[in-house]
Design a protein around this motif. Structure first.
Motif, PDB file in Angstrom:
ATOM      1  N   UNK A  61       0.858  -1.192   0.000  1.00 31.25           N
ATOM      2  CA  UNK A  61       0.000   0.000   0.000  1.00 31.25           C
ATOM      3  C   UNK A  61       0.887   1.232   0.000  1.00 31.25           C
ATOM      4  N   UNK A  62       0.579   2.178  -0.813  1.00 30.81           N
ATOM      5  CA  UNK A  62       1.431   3.354  -0.919  1.00 30.81           C
ATOM      6  C   UNK A  62       0.623   4.634  -0.906  1.00 30.81           C
ATOM      7  N   UNK A  63       0.831   5.438   0.121  1.00 29.82           N
ATOM      8  CA  UNK A  63       0.256   6.788   0.193  1.00 29.82           C
ATOM      9  C   UNK A  63      -1.253   6.814   0.024  1.00 29.82           C
ATOM     10  N   UNK A  64      -1.968   5.910   0.678  1.00 28.30           N
ATOM     11  CA  UNK A  64      -3.422   5.894   0.568  1.00 28.30           C
ATOM     12  C   UNK A  64      -4.038   7.151   1.145  1.00 28.30           C
ATOM     13  N   UNK A  65      -3.340   7.806   2.091  1.00 27.50           N
ATOM     14  CA  UNK A  65      -3.889   8.992   2.727  1.00 27.50           C
ATOM     15  C   UNK A  65      -4.081  10.131   1.749  1.00 27.50           C
ATOM     16  N   UNK A  66      -3.304  10.142   0.653  1.00 25.14           N
ATOM     17  CA  UNK A  66      -3.417  11.225  -0.315  1.00 25.14           C
ATOM     18  C   UNK A  66      -4.722  11.140  -1.094  1.00 25.14           C
ATOM     19  N   UNK A  67      -5.372   9.972  -1.057  1.00 25.72           N
ATOM     20  CA  UNK A  67      -6.621   9.787  -1.791  1.00 25.72           C
ATOM     21  C   UNK A  67      -7.839  10.031  -0.912  1.00 25.72           C
ATOM     22  N   UNK A  68      -7.639  10.282   0.351  1.00 26.74           N
ATOM     23  CA  UNK A  68      -8.755  10.415   1.274  1.00 26.74           C
ATOM     24  C   UNK A  68      -9.342  11.813   1.252  1.00 26.74           C
ATOM     25  N   UNK A  91       8.610   8.715   1.720  1.00 30.81           N
ATOM     26  CA  UNK A  91       9.188   9.524   2.799  1.00 30.81           C
ATOM     27  C   UNK A  91       8.767  11.002   2.726  1.00 30.81           C
ATOM     28  N   UNK A  92       8.807  11.656   1.558  1.00 28.94           N
ATOM     29  CA  UNK A  92       8.329  13.051   1.502  1.00 28.94           C
ATOM     30  C   UNK A  92       6.886  13.195   1.975  1.00 28.94           C
ATOM     31  N   UNK A  93       6.036  12.222   1.625  1.00 24.13           N
ATOM     32  CA  UNK A  93       4.640  12.260   2.078  1.00 24.13           C
ATOM     33  C   UNK A  93       4.551  12.078   3.585  1.00 24.13           C
ATOM     34  N   UNK A  94       5.395  11.199   4.114  1.00 26.36           N
ATOM     35  CA  UNK A  94       5.434  10.979   5.560  1.00 26.36           C
ATOM     36  C   UNK A  94       5.857  12.256   6.279  1.00 26.36           C
ATOM     37  N   UNK A  95       6.864  12.932   5.741  1.00 29.74           N
ATOM     38  CA  UNK A  95       7.332  14.184   6.339  1.00 29.74           C
ATOM     39  C   UNK A  95       6.240  15.243   6.311  1.00 29.74           C
ATOM     40  N   UNK A  96       5.464  15.275   5.237  1.00 29.13           N
ATOM     41  CA  UNK A  96       4.361  16.233   5.132  1.00 29.13           C
ATOM     42  C   UNK A  96       3.316  15.973   6.215  1.00 29.13           C
ATOM     43  N   UNK A  97       3.035  14.702   6.457  1.00 26.79           N
ATOM     44  CA  UNK A  97       2.037  14.346   7.457  1.00 26.79           C
ATOM     45  C   UNK A  97       2.422  14.773   8.868  1.00 26.79           C
ATOM     46  N   UNK A  98       3.723  14.789   9.158  1.00 24.80           N
ATOM     47  CA  UNK A  98       4.163  15.124  10.519  1.00 24.80           C
ATOM     48  C   UNK A  98       4.674  16.555  10.627  1.00 24.80           C
ATOM     49  N   UNK A  99       4.594  17.309   9.530  1.00 24.65           N
ATOM     50  CA  UNK A  99       5.039  18.705   9.571  1.00 24.65           C
ATOM     51  C   UNK A  99       6.537  18.832   9.700  1.00 24.65           C
ATOM     52  N   UNK A 100       7.274  17.906   9.087  1.00 24.48           N
ATOM     53  CA  UNK A 100       8.743  17.900   9.155  1.00 24.48           C
ATOM     54  C   UNK A 100       9.294  18.437   7.844  1.00 24.48           C
ATOM     55  N   UNK A 101       9.907  19.607   7.887  1.00 28.76           N
ATOM     56  CA  UNK A 101      10.300  20.302   6.664  1.00 28.76           C
ATOM     57  C   UNK A 101      11.752  20.091   6.252  1.00 28.76           C
ATOM     58  N   UNK A 102      12.511  19.374   7.054  1.00 27.33           N
ATOM     59  CA  UNK A 102      13.921  19.139   6.737  1.00 27.33           C
ATOM     60  C   UNK A 102      14.076  17.916   5.835  1.00 27.33           C
ATOM     61  N   UNK A 103      15.166  17.874   5.085  1.00 31.79           N
ATOM     62  CA  UNK A 103      15.493  16.708   4.269  1.00 31.79           C
ATOM     63  C   UNK A 103      16.514  15.816   4.972  1.00 31.79           C
ATOM     64  N   UNK A 104      16.709  16.072   6.252  1.00 33.79           N
ATOM     65  CA  UNK A 104      17.592  15.243   7.066  1.00 33.79           C
ATOM     66  C   UNK A 104      16.813  14.004   7.501  1.00 33.79           C
ATOM     67  N   UNK A 105      16.812  13.000   6.652  1.00 31.02           N
ATOM     68  CA  UNK A 105      16.025  11.808   6.920  1.00 31.02           C
ATOM     69  C   UNK A 105      16.654  10.906   7.977  1.00 31.02           C
ATOM     70  N   UNK A 106      17.851  11.249   8.407  1.00 32.72           N
ATOM     71  CA  UNK A 106      18.482  10.478   9.475  1.00 32.72           C
ATOM     72  C   UNK A 106      17.633  10.532  10.741  1.00 32.72           C
ATOM     73  N   UNK A 107      16.981  11.673  10.956  1.00 29.25           N
ATOM     74  CA  UNK A 107      16.121  11.816  12.129  1.00 29.25           C
ATOM     75  C   UNK A 107      14.888  10.925  12.013  1.00 29.25           C
ATOM     76  N   UNK A 108      14.375  10.760  10.794  1.00 28.48           N
ATOM     77  CA  UNK A 108      13.248   9.864  10.554  1.00 28.48           C
ATOM     78  C   UNK A 108      13.655   8.427  10.870  1.00 28.48           C
ATOM     79  N   UNK A 109      14.845   8.026  10.407  1.00 30.56           N
ATOM     80  CA  UNK A 109      15.336   6.674  10.673  1.00 30.56           C
ATOM     81  C   UNK A 109      15.498   6.443  12.172  1.00 30.56           C
TER      82      UNK A 109
END
Length: 226
Positions: A1-8, A55-73
């Motif tokens: 499943x990929x990015x189903x939230x964008x269709x809601x 990952x960009x969609x995930x960052x949008x959902x949590x209001x995370x504007x950085x591209x430092x994905x190390x913090x996500x990991x």
């Protein structure tokens, strides 16, 4: 499943109240991430073993504007290693032990390949999270605005009572767990009020659709419940 939230049409997450009233020590980004992953997976929670999100969609959902994905990991590792206890409120209702006690890691595993995050939940977690008859609605746009884990935790624990207009009385020991406050931290109510409660109330009233104020119950001059 990929990015189903964008269709809601709705950005609301129906979160099982047992998971709302749970004990876990999560950072702000971990708490947001847990909700975002559940929001993405919810429709297929019981029918699919694995879920995916960009990952960009995930960052949008949590209001995370950085591209430092190390913090996500790092946050994903935290969700795998953090054990939550369910339904602390019902377990201690009327001061009695009992009810059904549950514990599980928040997610079972996660992997990132390119810009896609794949993750899964344990069987117990899937069953507990998907109970549409017993839920509170969290707005993903609203949760993205919160600046502190205490504010977001308070929002989660109050929003299910929106139509009742008041929460039950929470014993201080239970409320501290609901807010994710470590044992011994802010041990006096003065410190707890300043560092946790006032910050949480201020954020809920600023960012969410509900307005809250606190009532205190005291015994021998000591706050015992709110």
């Amino acid at each position: 499943m990929s990015d189903t939230h964008l269709k809601r049409s709705s950005w609301e997450l129906k979160k099982h109240v047992g998971a709302m009233h749970s004990s876990s020590h999560l950072t702000l980004i971990q708490r947001k991430l847990a909700n975002a992953l559940l929001f993405n997976a919810y429709d297929c929670l019981l029918t699919r073993e694995e879920h995916q999100i960009n990952i960009p969609s995930l960052c949008k959902l949590i209001g995370y504007n950085s591209k430092d994905y190390a913090l996500i990991k790092k946050a994903l590792v935290g969700l795998i290693s953090t054990v939550v206890e369910w339904n602390l409120v019902d377990k201690h209702k009327n001061g009695e032990e009992g009810g059904v006690w549950n514990a599980s890691s928040i997610i079972a595993d996660a992997s990132i390949e390119g810009s896609v995050c794949t993750y899964s939940y344990s069987r117990k977690m899937r069953e507990l999270l998907y109970r549409p008859e017993i839920y509170g609605c969290l707005n993903m746009y609203v949760q993205a605005k919160f600046k502190s884990s205490y504010g977001l935790a308070l929002y989660e624990n109050c929003i299910r009572y929106q139509n009742i207009s008041k929460t039950p009385w929470f014993k201080m020991a239970i409320f501290r767990k609901l807010m994710g406050v470590d044992p011994g931290k802010y041990s006096t109510f003065r410190d707890f009020n300043k560092r946790v409660l006032k910050i949480g109330i201020s954020e809920v009233n600023a960012y969410s659709p509900i307005f809250i104020e606190v009532n205190l119950r005291k015994e021998n001059g000591k706050v015992t419940a709110l």
